[in-house]
Design a protein around this motif. Structure first.
Motif, PDB file in Angstrom:
ATOM      1  N   THR A   1      15.313   1.776   6.377  1.00  0.00           N
ATOM      2  CA  THR A   1      14.223   0.935   5.898  1.00  0.00           C
ATOM      3  C   THR A   1      14.636   0.139   4.659  1.00  0.00           C
TER       4      THR A   1
ATOM      5  N   LEU B   1       4.545   3.952   3.181  1.00  0.00           N
ATOM      6  CA  LEU B   1       5.794   4.715   3.252  1.00  0.00           C
ATOM      7  C   LEU B   1       5.619   5.990   4.071  1.00  0.00           C
ATOM      8  N   GLN B   2       4.408   6.504   4.096  1.00  0.00           N
ATOM      9  CA  GLN B   2       4.158   7.745   4.828  1.00  0.00           C
ATOM     10  C   GLN B   2       4.158   7.539   6.339  1.00  0.00           C
ATOM     11  N   THR B   3       4.036   6.290   6.776  1.00  0.00           N
ATOM     12  CA  THR B   3       3.982   6.004   8.208  1.00  0.00           C
ATOM     13  C   THR B   3       5.358   5.787   8.826  1.00  0.00           C
TER      14      THR B   3
ATOM     15  N   ASP C   1       8.808   6.575  10.387  1.00  0.00           N
ATOM     16  CA  ASP C   1       9.428   7.681  11.122  1.00  0.00           C
ATOM     17  C   ASP C   1      10.616   8.200  10.311  1.00  0.00           C
ATOM     18  N   PRO C   2      10.728   9.511  10.117  1.00  0.00           N
ATOM     19  CA  PRO C   2      11.840  10.059   9.334  1.00  0.00           C
ATOM     20  C   PRO C   2      13.204   9.587   9.816  1.00  0.00           C
TER      21      PRO C   2
ATOM     22  N   LEU D   1      13.850   6.211   8.171  1.00  0.00           N
ATOM     23  CA  LEU D   1      13.641   6.083   6.732  1.00  0.00           C
ATOM     24  C   LEU D   1      14.851   5.489   6.015  1.00  0.00           C
TER      25      LEU D   1
ATOM     26  N   ASP E   1       0.862  -1.178   0.000  1.00  0.00           N
ATOM     27  CA  ASP E   1       0.000   0.000   0.000  1.00  0.00           C
ATOM     28  C   ASP E   1       0.907   1.239   0.000  1.00  0.00           C
ATOM     29  N   PRO E   2       0.806   2.111  -0.998  1.00  0.00           N
ATOM     30  CA  PRO E   2       1.706   3.273  -1.065  1.00  0.00           C
ATOM     31  C   PRO E   2       1.700   4.137   0.181  1.00  0.00           C
ATOM     32  N   THR E   3       0.597   4.151   0.906  1.00  0.00           N
ATOM     33  CA  THR E   3       0.530   4.986   2.110  1.00  0.00           C
ATOM     34  C   THR E   3       1.425   4.455   3.222  1.00  0.00           C
TER      35      THR E   3
ATOM     36  N   THR F   1      11.999  10.370  -5.885  1.00  0.00           N
ATOM     37  CA  THR F   1      10.534  10.389  -5.941  1.00  0.00           C
ATOM     38  C   THR F   1      10.027   9.707  -7.208  1.00  0.00           C
TER      39      THR F   1
END
Length: 250
Positions: free
Chosen positions: A144, A133-135, A137-138, A141, A129-131, A231
């Protein structure tokens, strides 16, 4: 050499004598029957190569491809009862096949076609699910890891192999310069697709294939090209269902 090996060699090479001891139902020598069987085997293997390598066939022409397939099958016996996987040695064969050594891109085009076959038959896995990646923690990242789907393959060529493939399979404009290309094979739905990658993306994906964390993959990509667009590359991987899961490194 065993009788089984003698039989296999004789099937693939018409210059070999018929195996000893072959008899028809009446007990007579079965030379004619064996010749028919040998021809049927050769035709089946040649047709299997035509199915797997349609672009190679397009590039060299039908008659040449049939003759080349005859040489190939005499040197390479099938190692699987599944004919769709016959021809794995084709790229190496093309590298050493003197009549085509002036076409240096042919082995990499063959690698693309083999990758398409493997991708088509690879296991299904649900895409990320692309979302997700938004979860992340910076702070985590760069540690990961992105895990790629079984249908994903990367080919890094010193030739414009991807552009040559597209020009001879879908009618795209042939490349005008013989520059290196990096090619990604993905299977977003049912049919695999071939994508010529932008600068640095090949190094990035190669690092992911080696299970490198995102930070290391990014480093390798930027070393390769200062124009690398993270990106854009992540968008490509997500849109083609190439990423299956993420995990945190240490």
């Amino acid at each position: 050499m065993s009788r089984q090996s003698d039989f296999a060699q004789a099937i693939l090479n018409p210059d070999q004598p018929n195996p000893e001891g072959l008899r028809d139902p009446e007990g007579a020598p079965a030379g004619k029957r064996f010749s028919v069987y040998r021809n049927n085997v050769a035709v089946s293997l040649s047709e299997a190569l035509e199915v797997t390598f349609p672009v190679i066939r397009q590039l060299v022409g039908d008659e040449f491809f049939k003759a080349m397939a005859g040489v190939f099958l005499r040197q390479h016996q099938p190692n699987s009862p599944v004919l769709m996987f016959y021809g794995t040695e084709m790229p190496v064969f093309l590298q050493g096949f003197e009549p085509v050594t002036h076409l240096g891109y042919l082995p990499d085009v063959a690698r693309i076609e083999l990758a398409l076959c493997r991708s088509y038959h690879a296991a299904d896995t649900p895409p990320l699910d692309p979302t997700a990646l938004q979860t992340i923690d910076p702070d985590d990242l760069l540690k990961t890891r992105l895990h790629l789907a079984p249908p994903v393959h990367l080919i890094r060529s010193k030739w414009p192999a991807g552009s040559i493939f597209h020009a001879n399979s879908s009618g795209d404009t042939p490349p005008t310069e013989l520059h290196p290309e990096e090619i990604l094979i993905t299977r977003p739905e049912f049919d695999p697709q071939v994508t010529v990658l932008p600068a640095g993306a090949g190094a990035f994906i190669a690092a992911l294939i080696e299970n490198a964390p995102l930070g290391e993959a990014l480093k390798q990509a930027t070393i390769t090209s200062g124009d690398f667009d993270l990106t854009q590359t992540l968008g490509l991987l997500l849109s083609t269902c190439a990423i299956t899961k993420i995990s945190k490194g240490t």
